[in-house]
Design a protein around this motif. Structure first.
Motif, PDB file in Angstrom:
ATOM      1  N   VAL A 218       0.812  -1.223   0.000  1.00  0.00           N
ATOM      2  CA  VAL A 218       0.000   0.000   0.000  1.00  0.00           C
ATOM      3  C   VAL A 218       0.844   1.272   0.000  1.00  0.00           C
ATOM      4  N   ARG A 221       0.623   4.054  -2.773  1.00  0.00           N
ATOM      5  CA  ARG A 221      -0.626   4.794  -2.904  1.00  0.00           C
ATOM      6  C   ARG A 221      -0.984   5.599  -1.665  1.00  0.00           C
ATOM      7  N   ASN A 222      -0.389   5.269  -0.527  1.00  0.00           N
ATOM      8  CA  ASN A 222      -0.684   5.980   0.713  1.00  0.00           C
ATOM      9  C   ASN A 222       0.080   7.297   0.800  1.00  0.00           C
ATOM     10  N   THR A 223      -0.524   8.254   1.499  1.00  0.00           N
ATOM     11  CA  THR A 223       0.227   9.439   1.877  1.00  0.00           C
ATOM     12  C   THR A 223       1.173   9.062   3.022  1.00  0.00           C
ATOM     13  N   GLU A 225       1.195  10.336   5.968  1.00  0.00           N
ATOM     14  CA  GLU A 225       0.404  10.221   7.192  1.00  0.00           C
ATOM     15  C   GLU A 225      -0.330   8.887   7.265  1.00  0.00           C
ATOM     16  N   GLN A 226      -0.878   8.429   6.133  1.00  0.00           N
ATOM     17  CA  GLN A 226      -1.559   7.134   6.114  1.00  0.00           C
ATOM     18  C   GLN A 226      -0.588   6.006   6.413  1.00  0.00           C
ATOM     19  N   GLN A 227       0.608   6.106   5.858  1.00  0.00           N
ATOM     20  CA  GLN A 227       1.593   5.052   6.079  1.00  0.00           C
ATOM     21  C   GLN A 227       2.104   5.069   7.517  1.00  0.00           C
ATOM     22  N   GLU A 229       0.376   5.955  10.066  1.00  0.00           N
ATOM     23  CA  GLU A 229      -0.706   5.399  10.867  1.00  0.00           C
ATOM     24  C   GLU A 229      -0.708   3.877  10.809  1.00  0.00           C
ATOM     25  N   LEU A 230      -0.476   3.329   9.618  1.00  0.00           N
ATOM     26  CA  LEU A 230      -0.453   1.871   9.474  1.00  0.00           C
ATOM     27  C   LEU A 230       0.759   1.277  10.199  1.00  0.00           C
TER      28      LEU A 230
END
Length: 266
Positions: A218, A221-223, A225-227, A229-230
């Protein structure tokens, strides 16, 4: 598989799955992609399997869809044609979502949907003279199997458009230069190198590797911040596993970790 469309064998903790349609340069058949999808789902639940290698028999990986079958679908309603395509797309999803590392070993042709499958794995070993092609335009068709999305992870829009509009063949060496291929092999040696790579990763921590695979899948495709968080979700969960306890203790004790013992105890 009763029609032998998919051949399976074990190399220790590595499951080898091979497309067996050499008379048609391993063109896709429903038996192959349904069998491969089922085998991946089974491997996901088998603690004795640490990694999967996908390859093709007879010197070719996969020449894509069977054009004789595709032309017959002209007579089907649009919804039925779409339904037939979902078998391929479900296979691509199974390759990307399988928690075990999946390594593709490519000799000869990887064209059309065969290219899509080659790119859907986690890592790719290719012979120097392997031939990759987004071949759809040559027969008046548009790409499927996620070819455009998967290629876009490696190349610019301009290169992607050129590959798709020309359908030109690209060698394994060129794909390695583009960053698509992990390891180049001499002709005839791709499977051997892929199995060696698979055996290396198969000895690793099963749960951590599944989470790492998802993070890597992922990330494009993630920003940020999204990465972040994951990663913040997975790291605390990983800290409480038996795998991390074994890995950290092994490091401190200056020994190799024994993740196989943990898998056997499941």
């Amino acid at each position: 598989m009763t029609d032998n469309a998919l051949l399976t064998r074990r190399e220790g903790a590595v499951l080898v799955l091979s497309n067996n349609n050499p008379g048609a340069r391993n063109a896709l058949t429903p038996g192959f992609y349904m069998g491969l999808t089922a085998a991946l789902h089974t491997a996901a639940c088998d603690a004795t399997i640490g990694a999967v290698v996908v390859t093709g028999e007879g010197g070719h990986f996969c020449s894509g869809g069977d054009l004789r079958q595709i032309i017959q679908r002209r007579e089907l309603p649009l919804a039925e044609r779409r339904l037939r395509l979902e078998g391929l797309h479900n296979l691509v999803r199974a390759l990307r979502d399988c928690p075990k590392p999946v390594i593709m070993a490519v000799e000869g042709a990887a064209a059309g949907a065969g290219l899509s499958l080659a790119l859907a794995g986690d890592m790719l070993v290719a012979a120097k003279n392997a031939q990759f092609s987004v071949a759809y335009v040559k027969v008046g068709l548009t790409p499927d199997g996620g070819a455009t999305a998967l290629l876009a992870e490696f190349v610019s829009r301009q290169v992607l458009t050129e590959l798709c509009l020309t359908g030109e063949r690209v060698s394994g060496e060129r794909m390695h230069q583009l960053g698509v291929v992990n390891r180049l092999a001499e002709p005839g040696q791709a499977l051997e190198q892929a199995i060696a790579l698979a055996q290396q990763v198969a000895a690793g921590p099963e749960l951590a590797m599944a989470r790492i695979k998802h993070l890597c899948r992922v990330a494009p495709r993630n920003t940020l911040e999204q990465q972040l968080e994951l990663e913040a979700l997975y790291m605390p969960l990983s800290q409480e596993t038996g795998e991390s306890l074994e890995g950290i203790n092994a490091f401190l004790e200056k020994r190799a970790p024994d993740y196989a013992r943990l898998r056997a105890a499941r």
